[in-house]
Scaffold this motif. Structure first.
Motif, PDB file in Angstrom:
ATOM      1  N   ASN A 172       0.700  -1.297  -0.096  1.00 49.89           N
ATOM      2  CA  ASN A 172       0.004   0.202   0.025  1.00 49.89           C
ATOM      3  C   ASN A 172       0.855   1.209  -0.195  1.00 49.89           C
ATOM      4  OD1 ASN A 172      -2.595  -1.448   0.201  1.00 49.89           O
ATOM      5  ND2 ASN A 172      -2.306  -1.622   2.296  1.00 49.89           N
ATOM      6  N   ASN A 173       2.251   1.159  -0.242  1.00 42.86           N
ATOM      7  CA  ASN A 173       3.167   2.312  -0.272  1.00 42.86           C
ATOM      8  C   ASN A 173       2.886   2.971  -1.460  1.00 42.86           C
ATOM      9  OD1 ASN A 173       5.483   3.798   0.785  1.00 42.86           O
ATOM     10  ND2 ASN A 173       5.939   3.143  -1.347  1.00 42.86           N
ATOM     11  N   LYS A 174       2.701   4.363  -1.219  1.00 38.61           N
ATOM     12  CA  LYS A 174       2.377   5.473  -2.241  1.00 38.61           C
ATOM     13  C   LYS A 174       3.384   6.293  -2.642  1.00 38.61           C
ATOM     14  CE  LYS A 174      -2.673   5.734  -1.031  1.00 38.61           C
ATOM     15  NZ  LYS A 174      -3.829   6.854  -0.620  1.00 38.61           N
ATOM     16  N   ILE A 175       4.612   6.038  -2.054  1.00 41.48           N
ATOM     17  CA  ILE A 175       5.954   6.868  -2.449  1.00 41.48           C
ATOM     18  C   ILE A 175       6.529   6.037  -2.928  1.00 41.48           C
ATOM     19  CG2 ILE A 175       7.775   8.332  -1.559  1.00 41.48           C
ATOM     20  CD1 ILE A 175       4.844   9.421  -0.926  1.00 41.48           C
ATOM     21  N   LEU A 176       7.221   4.982  -2.685  1.00 44.27           N
ATOM     22  CA  LEU A 176       8.108   4.102  -3.333  1.00 44.27           C
ATOM     23  C   LEU A 176       7.414   3.130  -4.350  1.00 44.27           C
ATOM     24  CD1 LEU A 176      11.097   3.108  -3.479  1.00 44.27           C
ATOM     25  CD2 LEU A 176      10.522   1.269  -1.876  1.00 44.27           C
ATOM     26  N   SER A 177       7.751   3.554  -5.578  1.00 47.31           N
ATOM     27  CA  SER A 177       6.970   2.562  -6.818  1.00 47.31           C
ATOM     28  C   SER A 177       7.901   1.371  -7.051  1.00 47.31           C
ATOM     29  CB  SER A 177       6.750   3.595  -7.975  1.00 47.31           C
ATOM     30  OG  SER A 177       7.688   4.360  -8.361  1.00 47.31           O
ATOM     31  N   PHE A 178       9.283   1.670  -7.065  1.00 48.94           N
ATOM     32  CA  PHE A 178      10.052   0.490  -7.238  1.00 48.94           C
ATOM     33  C   PHE A 178      11.347   0.460  -6.545  1.00 48.94           C
ATOM     34  CE2 PHE A 178      13.463  -1.236  -9.847  1.00 48.94           C
ATOM     35  CZ  PHE A 178      13.151  -2.517 -10.131  1.00 48.94           C
ATOM     36  N   GLY A 179      11.761  -0.611  -6.009  1.00 52.26           N
ATOM     37  CA  GLY A 179      12.929  -0.591  -5.320  1.00 52.26           C
ATOM     38  C   GLY A 179      13.736  -2.231  -5.472  1.00 52.26           C
ATOM     39  N   LYS A 180      14.792  -1.986  -5.797  1.00 51.64           N
ATOM     40  CA  LYS A 180      15.649  -3.135  -6.132  1.00 51.64           C
ATOM     41  C   LYS A 180      17.182  -3.167  -5.501  1.00 51.64           C
ATOM     42  CE  LYS A 180      17.319  -4.122 -10.089  1.00 51.64           C
ATOM     43  NZ  LYS A 180      17.630  -4.591 -11.560  1.00 51.64           N
ATOM     44  N   LEU A 181      17.307  -4.111  -4.859  1.00 52.46           N
ATOM     45  CA  LEU A 181      18.975  -4.276  -4.210  1.00 52.46           C
ATOM     46  C   LEU A 181      19.444  -5.391  -4.954  1.00 52.46           C
ATOM     47  CD1 LEU A 181      20.912  -3.374  -2.133  1.00 52.46           C
ATOM     48  CD2 LEU A 181      20.060  -5.198  -0.491  1.00 52.46           C
ATOM     49  N   ARG A 182      20.561  -5.025  -5.544  1.00 48.67           N
ATOM     50  CA  ARG A 182      21.391  -6.175  -6.465  1.00 48.67           C
ATOM     51  C   ARG A 182      22.790  -5.923  -6.010  1.00 48.67           C
ATOM     52  NH1 ARG A 182      24.136  -3.481 -10.428  1.00 48.67           N
ATOM     53  NH2 ARG A 182      23.035  -1.380 -11.153  1.00 48.67           N
ATOM     54  N   ALA A 183      23.411  -7.333  -6.093  1.00 45.60           N
ATOM     55  CA  ALA A 183      24.897  -7.187  -6.049  1.00 45.60           C
ATOM     56  C   ALA A 183      25.523  -8.496  -6.796  1.00 45.60           C
ATOM     57  CB  ALA A 183      25.115  -7.640  -4.457  1.00 45.60           C
ATOM     58  N   SER A 184      26.938  -8.405  -7.096  1.00 47.42           N
ATOM     59  CA  SER A 184      27.593  -9.212  -7.985  1.00 47.42           C
ATOM     60  C   SER A 184      28.882  -9.223  -7.691  1.00 47.42           C
ATOM     61  CB  SER A 184      27.526  -8.962  -9.518  1.00 47.42           C
ATOM     62  OG  SER A 184      28.019  -7.759  -9.758  1.00 47.42           O
ATOM     63  N   TYR A 185      29.500 -10.612  -8.050  1.00 49.33           N
ATOM     64  CA  TYR A 185      30.995 -10.864  -7.861  1.00 49.33           C
ATOM     65  C   TYR A 185      31.409 -11.782  -8.844  1.00 49.33           C
ATOM     66  CZ  TYR A 185      35.352 -12.427  -5.933  1.00 49.33           C
ATOM     67  OH  TYR A 185      36.566 -12.644  -5.632  1.00 49.33           O
ATOM     68  N   GLY A 186      32.422 -11.678  -9.354  1.00 48.88           N
ATOM     69  CA  GLY A 186      33.034 -12.664 -10.460  1.00 48.88           C
ATOM     70  C   GLY A 186      34.385 -12.369 -10.743  1.00 48.88           C
ATOM     71  N   VAL A 187      34.585 -12.910 -11.584  1.00 52.53           N
ATOM     72  CA  VAL A 187      36.345 -12.702 -12.241  1.00 52.53           C
ATOM     73  C   VAL A 187      36.310 -12.807 -13.667  1.00 52.53           C
ATOM     74  CG1 VAL A 187      38.445 -13.751 -12.414  1.00 52.53           C
ATOM     75  CG2 VAL A 187      37.415 -14.238 -10.273  1.00 52.53           C
TER      76      VAL A 187
END
Length: 1006
Positions: free
Chosen positions: A644-659
């Motif tokens: 029911n949040n009217k302020i935050l329309s999208f939120g994503k946390l991402r991370a990566s690690y590699g060689v």
């Protein structure tokens, strides 16, 4: 009270009665409408819906004005019953809604276009696969044709300046056809040629290795750029892959990032013709403020007086009366102050049917230079693409090809440096009869060098075919086939007419330098894609292989002793010829790669990629290496606690690690090789060893980590992305110095040095206003990168000890510590670090000058009002750089006007030393130490109006199929900086600065 209650109840009952009556009437009306609708002539309408990347499932297809609708299947197919007078409405989130009148047709092939206001729904190219912006786990920056078409540039890298976070692009020179530098998240390799990203054009690798030879052109800081072969007008989008999750699938070629270039494709069934033409005029962005004749002569006279001269020496033509002391020439205006004229014409035709679409375009561009003389750059290109689908939608063929022919004719020397050092009272360029004026051999006429020519002829072919077949709806086999061919012919002429006739030179003294390079490459990449959906889980799997072969042949020749200068471009006309280099190298590369992507509930995403690479550039036992990465994302805005949040329309946390890895070291570096000695013994050419064998020669590796937060607010009207990255590149491939007794200067090997890059990137997109007629969108990006050398075994005893410092950036310069001016003598003083009483380069270069920009970015706005569209981009860089120090003030050569602020007597406080004509070695020596000291490092930050574009759609009659768009554009128009030593973008003020361009053009579509 009862009466009052009863009175309240009556209106309620009346309202209910009226509502039921109206509802009954509406039901009856709908029933009559439906019966009337069904009585009309109906037919089954079928078709497919796709976007630029292929079939588009789940698209809603509705008959306008009714409730009748259907949804396209996983292949984009749809079927609906409708009348010929109906209008079909196609809608899908992230794409612009499209309406089609049915008419007499019963089959349609609909192509939807991404809606820029739905940022997170945009489909982006990740190389071997595509992914929605909101579901990607890696770091990918992107620009499209809408950004590119506002810029009148010829190099693809120029279109990206200031528009991508973490992507630093610097223009080397304003000369036509000049090159650009690109650094994606900093410098990873100690080798200058080991920091180039991988370029992919429609799935085919494009080699960015510099072509040509230093022997053929030494006037600019770089040679011909291969990237000029890519026509910006043919580009649909450019994606830059930055982190391990995005680049590890490219293995050893992704250490420095990957630049994916997608060309335009044919769309729709209607045959469409388009013409785009524009004309630009360019001038140098910034000139130096130099001394006028009075200031210059006063400096020279005082310099000789300081050196004890009572009369001016014979060679001092500028002050001894030989040259007119009342003459003044602004040599910058004379030699680089001209106007470059650019003409560009592009025409295309596209069309096809429901199964096959095509696009054919051609472009021709000419560009002159700001320097005097008949010099020009011309480029012609042809681009063709074709898409075909079988009737059952199982087989698909995509073919694209491009051919570019370039001819660049330029002077052999950049006149920018000459224009800034020539005495302001130097003689006229021409005599009264129009010949070059040598003023009785008292000067070197700068136009003499224009008799020599640098000519580069480059022909490039890129071709790509992708064949795919769907064995099952979830299983697809695809093969990518590619071929590139590059032919480069560069020549530099030095005719005898370049020099003063008093020297007595003839055509027998003329010379021709010639460089021939041919490079062919092919690639085959079979792939298998599988997609499985189980409830709320979706699995995507990809496996494939890469087989690539590249052959490069080079020959550098020198010819001299011509019977006539008219034959100087013909090597066979030279009486004396020699071959400086002739070789052929073969590069073979093979790899196997895989990707697994798991998406749970459209909220939790894991992406795993891996690649096993094999390269012919390494010795036995070291040819193969494994690379891989894992990326994860959590779309927390779809969590129940934010429903029911009217302020935050999208939120994503991402991370990566590699060689990832790096094999940009050139061919055969691990072998012991022999080259021609250039000598002749008893009629036989000899051989001499040129490289030592190193079986331990292996891959560079780059470990990458990133964490990022993406957030959208107020229905994504404000979209913010913040990311932090940490990359470490080790096993550096460099030349390890060897003792002179070995007969070799160095051995190319893996050094245990480790380079670290870390930084922050922030991008912000705001929809400031969006209405029917008016909209305003802003994009801001800012990046801050920190480069550091964290390990270098044996650095203190190596030849690199005066170049690098552990804990400091590898983009540093060791400089002297400036202590100030001795007010009694007027001579600069510097710290004697080792206390031996002498300031020397070997012992006293102790201060660190970090030339890495502190931060850089761009501020872009797009404003539309009805048929008007205004785009403008400000590029900004916070950095330091060396000032401009051509020679010791008082010497034979012009200076900056502020050099008049100099020391004249004991007690003076001034920025410059006393003048000297060159005889005072203490002053001269101190001056050159000063130019290599911390005092010479000055603020070179700037804000530049990089690009501005105003477009207007002419309001033509609706029945007219012709669409006309007028536009005016500008490039590098304004620069705000405190740097007064030339253009702040250039690393060295002696080169021709970037040009300020004014452009006007027209686009016609019919």
């Amino acid at each position: 009270m009862k009466n009052l209650s009863l009175n309240k109840g009556r209106p309620s009952c009346l309202c209910i009665f009226i509502f039921v009556l109206l509802l009954s009437n509406q039901i009856i009306a709908n029933e009559l409408t439906f019966r009337s609708y069904t009585k009309q002539s109906q037919q089954q309408i079928t078709g497919t819906v796709s976007d630029a990347l292929g079939p588009l499932p789940s698209v809603t297809v509705m008959i306008k004005g009714t409730t009748i609708s259907t949804v396209a299947d996983e292949k984009g197919n749809f079927s609906i019953t409708a009348n010929s007078t109906d209008i079909l409405v196609f809608s899908f989130i992230g794409y612009a809604t499209k309406e089609i009148l049915i008419g007499n047709k019963i089959s349609f092939n609909i192509v939807l276009v991404e809606d820029s206001t739905q940022l997170k729904e945009v489909t982006i190219n990740a190389g071997y696969y595509s992914v929605k912006e909101k579901e990607r786990t890696g770091s990918i920056a992107r620009i499209t044709a809408k950004d590119i078409e506002t810029q009148p540039v010829t190099n693809v890298l120029a279109t990206m300046q200031g528009r991508m976070a973490g992507v630093e692009i610097i223009q080397d020179s304003g000369a036509p056809g000049g090159a650009f530098q690109i650094k994606i998240r900093g410098i990873n390799s100690l080798r200058a040629d080991g920091n180039e990203p991988l370029y992919i054009i429609d799935g085919v690798p494009f080699s960015s290795e510099t072509i040509g030879s230093n022997q053929t052109y030494n006037g600019n800081p770089s040679l011909t750029s291969p990237l000029n072969s890519i026509n910006p007008g043919d580009i649909e989008s450019i994606e830059v892959l930055k982190d391990a999750d995005a680049t590890a699938i490219y293995g050893s070629r992704g250490a420095n990032g990957v630049v994916l270039i997608t060309t335009k494709k044919g769309r729709g069934e209607k045959t469409t013709f388009a013409v785009n033409t524009f004309t630009s005029y360019g001038t140098v962005t910034r000139m130096l403020d130099l001394m006028n004749t009075q200031q210059y002569l006063a400096m020279r006279r005082e310099a000789f007086a300081n050196d004890g001269y009572t009369e001016f020496p014979e060679y001092a033509y500028d002050v001894n009366g030989t040259w007119d002391q009342n003459r003044y020439t602004d040599w910058q205006k004379e030699l680089i102050g001209g106007t470059s004229e650019i003409h560009n014409l592009q025409a295309s035709v596209s069309g096809g049917g429901s199964a096959t679409q095509y696009l054919l375009s051609g472009t021709y561009r000419t560009e002159t230079t700001v320097m005097p003389g008949d010099f020009n750059y011309g480029k012609g290109s042809v681009h063709f693409s074709m898409n075909h689908r079988s009737e059952d939608q199982k087989f698909k063929l995509q073919f694209s090809s491009g051919y570019t022919s370039q001819k660049n004719k330029q002077p052999t020397v950049d006149l920018a440096s000459i224009s800034r050092t020539l005495a302001p009272n130097a003689p006229a360029l021409y005599t009264s009869d129009g010949e070059l004026n040598w003023e009785n051999s008292t000067w070197t006429n700068p136009l003499g060098v224009l008799k020599g020519e640098f000519i580069a002829k480059i022909n490039t072919l890129n071709a790509n075919a992708v064949l795919s077949y769907n064995f099952l709806p979830e299983l697809q086999f695809k093969t990518n086939l590619g071929f590139t061919d590059l032919s480069n012919n560069e020549s530099k002429t030095e005719p005898s007419t370049m020099y003063d006739p008093a020297y007595g030179l003839t055509s027998h003294d003329s010379a021709l330098y010639n460089s021939l390079t041919d490079r062919q490459s092919w690639i085959i990449e079979p792939q298998l894609n599988y997609r499985l959906t189980l409830g709320n889980s979706q699995f995507d799997a990809l496996v494939g292989g890469t087989f690539q072969n590249q052959i490069t042949s080079r020959m550098y020749q020198l010819g001299s002793d011509f019977s006539s200068n008219a034959l100087i471009h013909d090597m066979t006309s030279a009486a004396l010829t020699s071959v400086a280099l002739s070789d052929e190298t073969v590069y073979r590369y093979q790899a196997f790669f895989a990707r697994i992507n798991y998406n749970l509930n459209k909220r939790y995403i894991i992406n795993v990629t891996g690649r096993r690479d094999g390269s012919s550039r390494f010795g036995p036992g070291r040819q193969f290496a494994n690379f891989g990465a894992i990326g994860a994302a959590w779309i927390f805005s779809s969590a129940s606690f934010l429903t029911n949040n009217k302020i935050l329309s999208f939120g994503k946390l991402r991370a990566s690690y590699g060689v990832t890895g790096n094999d940009q070291i050139g061919d055969y570096q691990f072998l012991d090789t022999y080259t021609s000695s250039g000598g002749n013994y008893q009629g036989v050419n000899g051989l001499q060893p040129s490289r030592l064998y190193n079986p331990a020669f292996g891959w560079e590796s780059n470990k990458k980590f990133e964490i990022a937060l993406e957030t959208g607010f107020l229905n994504d009207r404000l979209y913010l992305t913040s990311s932090y990255y940490l990359n470490r590149s080790s096993d550096q491939l460099v030349g390890i110095p060897l003792p002179a007794t070995t007969g070799f200067p160095s051995l190319t090997a893996n050094l245990g040095a480790t380079v670290q890059n870390s930084g922050l990137e922030v991008t912000l997109r705001t929809i400031n206003f969006q209405g029917k007629d008016f909209s305003w969108i802003t994009n801001i990006n800012i990046s801050a990168n920190r480069n550091k050398l964290i390990a270098f075994p044996g650095l203190a005893t190596s030849t690199y000890r005066n170049r690098y410092v552990i804990g400091q950036s590898i983009n540093i310069r060791k400089v002297y510590n400036y202590l100030g001016m001795n007010t009694n003598t007027g001579i600069y003083e510097f710290a004697d670090a080792n206390g031996d009483g002498v300031v020397t380069a070997s012992n006293d270069l102790t201060e660190i000058a970090d030339l890495t920009p502190k931060y850089f970015g761009g501020f872009q706005n797009q404003i539309t009002y009805k048929g008007l569209q205004l785009d403008f981009l400000f590029q900004f860089v916070k950095q330091k750089n060396f000032g401009y120090y051509p020679s010791s003030p008082g010497d034979f050569g012009n200076q900056l006007s502020n050099v008049t602020q100099h020391w004249q007597q004991p007690g003076d406080q001034a920025p410059y030393q006393p003048y000297t004509s060159g005889d005072n070695s203490d002053v001269v020596g101190a001056y050159f130490k000063y130019s290599n000291s911390d005092a010479a490092i000055i603020d070179a930050s700037y804000i530049r109006l990089k690009n501005i574009s105003l477009m207007y759609d002419l309001p033509l009659p609706t029945l007219n199929k012709l669409k006309c768009k007028l536009f005016i554009q500008g490039q590098n128009l304004l620069t705000f900086t405190s740097y007064n030593n030339g253009d702040p973008e250039l690393a060295y003020a002696a080169y021709l600065p970037p040009l300020k361009l004014y452009t006007a053009g027209i686009q016609l579509t019919f």
